[in-house]
Design a protein around this motif. Structure first.
Motif: not given
Length: 64
Positions: A3-7, A12-17, A51-54
């Protein structure tokens, strides 16, 4: 991740990209045929990207 929150989902989306961008630079994206160095770089792109995105989200929140 359960259950990842929006943040977290955005991270995750950025990491996948970022992982996908790296895979596109390789002559072969078959995980079984990657060298150890290619595998480690892929992991670094994904984990580091997450982690960079966070961190970027946190920094933006602090600037508000």
């Amino acid at each position: 991740m359960i259950d990842p929150d929006v943040r977290e989902q955005q991270a995750l989306n950025r990491a996948g990209a970022l992982g996908n961008e790296y895979l596109l630079t390789l002559p072969n994206s078959d995980l079984k045929r990657m060298t150890a160095a290619e595998w480690l770089q892929l992991v670094d792109c994904i984990v580091g990207g997450y982690f960079d995105a966070l961190a970027e989200q946190d920094a933006a929140r602090r600037r508000r």
